[in-house]
Scaffold this motif. Structure first.
Motif, PDB file in Angstrom:
ATOM      1  N   CYS A  73       0.846  -1.205   0.000  1.00  0.00           N
ATOM      2  CA  CYS A  73       0.000   0.000   0.000  1.00  0.00           C
ATOM      3  C   CYS A  73       0.877   1.249   0.000  1.00  0.00           C
ATOM      4  CB  CYS A  73      -0.804   0.123   1.286  1.00  0.00           C
ATOM      5  SG  CYS A  73      -1.909  -1.193   1.635  1.00  0.00           S
ATOM      6  N   GLY A  74       0.308   2.368  -0.427  1.00  0.00           N
ATOM      7  CA  GLY A  74       0.942   3.681  -0.274  1.00  0.00           C
ATOM      8  C   GLY A  74       2.338   3.756  -0.849  1.00  0.00           C
ATOM      9  N   SER A  75       3.271   4.316  -0.067  1.00  0.00           N
ATOM     10  CA  SER A  75       4.619   4.511  -0.598  1.00  0.00           C
ATOM     11  C   SER A  75       5.306   3.164  -0.841  1.00  0.00           C
ATOM     12  CB  SER A  75       5.443   5.397   0.341  1.00  0.00           C
ATOM     13  OG  SER A  75       5.545   4.810   1.602  1.00  0.00           O
TER      14      SER A  75
ATOM     15  N   LYS B  32       6.529   9.080   4.432  1.00  0.00           N
ATOM     16  CA  LYS B  32       7.748   8.271   4.528  1.00  0.00           C
ATOM     17  C   LYS B  32       8.792   8.691   3.489  1.00  0.00           C
ATOM     18  CE  LYS B  32       5.666   5.472   7.473  1.00  0.00           C
ATOM     19  NZ  LYS B  32       5.173   6.167   8.641  1.00  0.00           N
TER      20      LYS B  32
ATOM     21  N   PHE C 285      -6.420   6.036  11.512  1.00  0.00           N
ATOM     22  CA  PHE C 285      -6.130   4.605  11.284  1.00  0.00           C
ATOM     23  C   PHE C 285      -6.898   3.696  12.226  1.00  0.00           C
ATOM     24  CE2 PHE C 285      -2.241   6.539   9.441  1.00  0.00           C
ATOM     25  CZ  PHE C 285      -2.508   6.161   8.136  1.00  0.00           C
TER      26      PHE C 285
ATOM     27  N   GLU D  27       0.888  14.834   0.481  1.00  0.00           N
ATOM     28  CA  GLU D  27       0.812  14.546   1.923  1.00  0.00           C
ATOM     29  C   GLU D  27       1.246  15.742   2.760  1.00  0.00           C
ATOM     30  OE1 GLU D  27       3.329  10.890   1.854  1.00  0.00           O
ATOM     31  OE2 GLU D  27       1.932  10.127   3.353  1.00  0.00           O
TER      32      GLU D  27
ATOM     33  N   SER E 270       5.687  -3.952   3.628  1.00  0.00           N
ATOM     34  CA  SER E 270       5.070  -2.989   4.538  1.00  0.00           C
ATOM     35  C   SER E 270       6.158  -2.441   5.458  1.00  0.00           C
ATOM     36  CB  SER E 270       3.976  -3.670   5.372  1.00  0.00           C
ATOM     37  OG  SER E 270       3.476  -2.776   6.322  1.00  0.00           O
TER      38      SER E 270
ATOM     39  N   LYS F 187      -4.582   0.189   9.808  1.00  0.00           N
ATOM     40  CA  LYS F 187      -3.277  -0.095  10.431  1.00  0.00           C
ATOM     41  C   LYS F 187      -3.501  -0.557  11.859  1.00  0.00           C
ATOM     42  CE  LYS F 187       0.192   1.950   7.901  1.00  0.00           C
ATOM     43  NZ  LYS F 187       1.347   2.695   7.686  1.00  0.00           N
TER      44      LYS F 187
ATOM     45  N   GLY G 115       4.021  10.344   9.215  1.00  0.00           N
ATOM     46  CA  GLY G 115       3.198   9.875   8.087  1.00  0.00           C
ATOM     47  C   GLY G 115       3.936   9.826   6.756  1.00  0.00           C
TER      48      GLY G 115
ATOM     49  N   SER H 202       0.138  -2.634   8.248  1.00  0.00           N
ATOM     50  CA  SER H 202      -1.036  -2.312   7.418  1.00  0.00           C
ATOM     51  C   SER H 202      -1.915  -3.556   7.357  1.00  0.00           C
ATOM     52  CB  SER H 202      -0.602  -1.895   6.010  1.00  0.00           C
ATOM     53  OG  SER H 202       0.017  -0.642   6.070  1.00  0.00           O
TER      54      SER H 202
ATOM     55  N   GLY I  59       4.991  -2.851   8.816  1.00  0.00           N
ATOM     56  CA  GLY I  59       4.579  -4.235   9.091  1.00  0.00           C
ATOM     57  C   GLY I  59       3.198  -4.300   9.715  1.00  0.00           C
TER      58      GLY I  59
HETATM   59  O1  LIG Z   1       4.378   0.383   4.218  1.00  0.00           O
HETATM   60  P1  LIG Z   1       3.298   0.408   5.220  1.00  0.00           P
HETATM   61  O2  LIG Z   1       3.808   0.509   6.618  1.00  0.00           O
HETATM   62  O3  LIG Z   1       2.363  -0.760   5.047  1.00  0.00           O
HETATM   63  O4  LIG Z   1       2.469   1.703   5.015  1.00  0.00           O
HETATM   64  C1  LIG Z   1       1.844   2.060   3.818  1.00  0.00           C
HETATM   65  C2  LIG Z   1       1.512   3.514   3.828  1.00  0.00           C
HETATM   66  O5  LIG Z   1       0.803   3.855   4.993  1.00  0.00           O
HETATM   67  C3  LIG Z   1       1.297   5.075   5.532  1.00  0.00           C
HETATM   68  O6  LIG Z   1       2.100   4.782   6.640  1.00  0.00           O
HETATM   69  C4  LIG Z   1       0.184   5.952   5.952  1.00  0.00           C
HETATM   70  O7  LIG Z   1      -0.756   6.058   4.980  1.00  0.00           O
HETATM   71  C5  LIG Z   1       2.155   5.666   4.457  1.00  0.00           C
HETATM   72  O8  LIG Z   1       3.073   6.525   4.939  1.00  0.00           O
HETATM   73  C6  LIG Z   1       2.693   4.441   3.820  1.00  0.00           C
HETATM   74  O9  LIG Z   1       3.077   4.754   2.547  1.00  0.00           O
END
Ligand SMILES: O=P(O)(O)OC[C@H]1O[C@](O)(CO)[C@@H](O)[C@@H]1O
Length: 356
Positions: A47-49, A149, A348, A237, A96, A354, A147, A101, A99
């Motif tokens: 997910c996300g970054s 990253k 979250f 962000e 993740s 999360k 938040g 999500s 670790g």
């Molecule tokens: O890589 P993770 O810890 O699963 O998080 C995924 C995304 O969730 C966040 O922590 C919050 O949305 C982002 O910064 C990150 O990109």
């Protein structure tokens, strides 16, 4: 003296990445234990970054392995990938940084039901995602307690690059000597990250008007699309304004109407096919406004261009994201907002995306 945590995380990247480069054995051990065959499937799930990192390294994986590489966000993987890939031989690399999500964690069970073995890639060896995998690779950057990253993103990229190259060496598409050469060039390329950060901070000082951007477009092509999406995510962000990412040609089919007297535009210009189109579009924008930044591998040929030195192909994903990180933090600070701040602390736990 650093202004905030985000700046500290940005600054620690060069050292972390160079340390990770020296630590290949854990990667090689995991890759050795994977018994892949013809028509092998590698699903990169996140997910996300973390998802953007997977997208950014896909071309590297495709270059060094013969596996079919599928990049899938956690929601899509859980709900739509099963039918398509069930029964295929392969692995899911579940990524993740925290670790924690929950959607990504649930993908581990789905991957097993599909018959895939699971490698967890995380910065927290005690996290639920680390515990649930068949094997774990430590991202090696420690906890990133904000938040947006940055350090975790580039460390994830580095680990994914190392795994791809280790696969290449295992299957002899890369000789030991080529492997060493690749890593030596990568090391040289990473040695000036700190200089790049300073260069970008200097650029921001000279372009403070960017803090007033009502929206920003981010445009690129080819292998840099993952970086584009991460650049987009970082800027939105921290600045909390619309930031829109487009492939170069797609930008000319509608989004070009966003070019206005007060619009802001960032381009990534590399040595792939979109170079001439990038030049044509930036020249066009120049007729409307001067809010243009072109990040390029070439020597600058206009005042809008900023050169990023990359001798090898492996460093591009890492180095091109650095300017976006610095822009995101410095511009947000100029607006009076500290990106370390949690905007919705209860988000979250309410959404349960999360675990704490
Ligand atoms: O890589 P993770 O810890 O699963 O998080 C995924 C995304 O969730 C966040 O922590 C919050 O949305 C982002 O910064 C990150 O990109």
């Amino acid at each position: 003296m650093e202004s905030n945590l985000m700046e500290a995380y940005i600054n620690k990247q060069q050292e972390t990445l160079l340390d990770l480069l020296e630590d290949e054995q854990s990667i090689k051990n995991v890759v050795k234990s994977i018994d892949e065959e013809q028509n092998y499937l590698v699903c990169l799930v996140a997910c996300g970054s973390s998802l953007n990192a997977a997208m950014a390294v896909k071309p590297i994986w495709e270059h060094y392995t013969t596996a079919e590489i599928v990049v899938c966000n956690a929601f899509q993987f859980r709900h739509y990938a099963f039918k398509k890939y069930q029964g295929r031989k392969g692995i899911a690399i579940v990524i993740s940084q925290s670790g924690r999500s929950t959607g990504t964690l649930d993908c581990i069970q789905v991957a097993r039901q599909m018959g895939l073995s699971v490698v967890s890639l995380t910065a927290d060896a005690t996290s639920p995602i680390a515990k649930a995998g068949d094997s774990v690779i430590d991202i090696g950057c420690g906890e990133e307690a904000i938040g947006p990253k940055t350090a975790g993103y580039t460390a994830t990229l580095m680990r994914l690059i190392q795994i791809a190259v280790a696969f290449g060496e295992k299957h002899a598409s890369l000789s030991r000597r080529d492997h060493q050469q690749l890593m030596d060039t990568l090391k040289k390329d990473l040695n000036d990250i700190q200089t790049l950060i300073l260069q970008m901070k200097h650029w921001v000082k000279q372009h403070v008007a960017w803090k007033q951007a009502p929206y920003i477009t981010v445009v690129g092509y080819g292998q840099e699309l993952g970086t584009l999406y991460e650049g987009q995510l970082k800027l939105l962000e921290t600045l909390r304004i619309p930031v829109l990412a487009y492939d170069i040609e797609e930008f000319t089919h509608g989004p070009h109407r966003l070019i206005q007297s007060d619009s802001f535009h960032i381009f990534i210009k590399t040595d792939e096919s979109g170079r001439a189109m990038t030049d044509a579009i930036t020249q066009f924008i120049e007729g409307v406004n001067r809010n243009i930044l072109v990040l390029t591998v070439f020597e600058p040929h206009s005042k809008y261009e900023l050169t990023i030195q990359c001798q090898g192909q492996l460093s591009k994903a890492i180095k091109f994201v650095i300017p976006f990180q610095v822009l995101a933090n410095e511009l947000a600070l100029l607006t009076g907002f500290n990106p370390d701040t949690s905007v919705y602390p209860e988000f979250f736990s309410k959404l349960r995306t999360k675990t704490t």
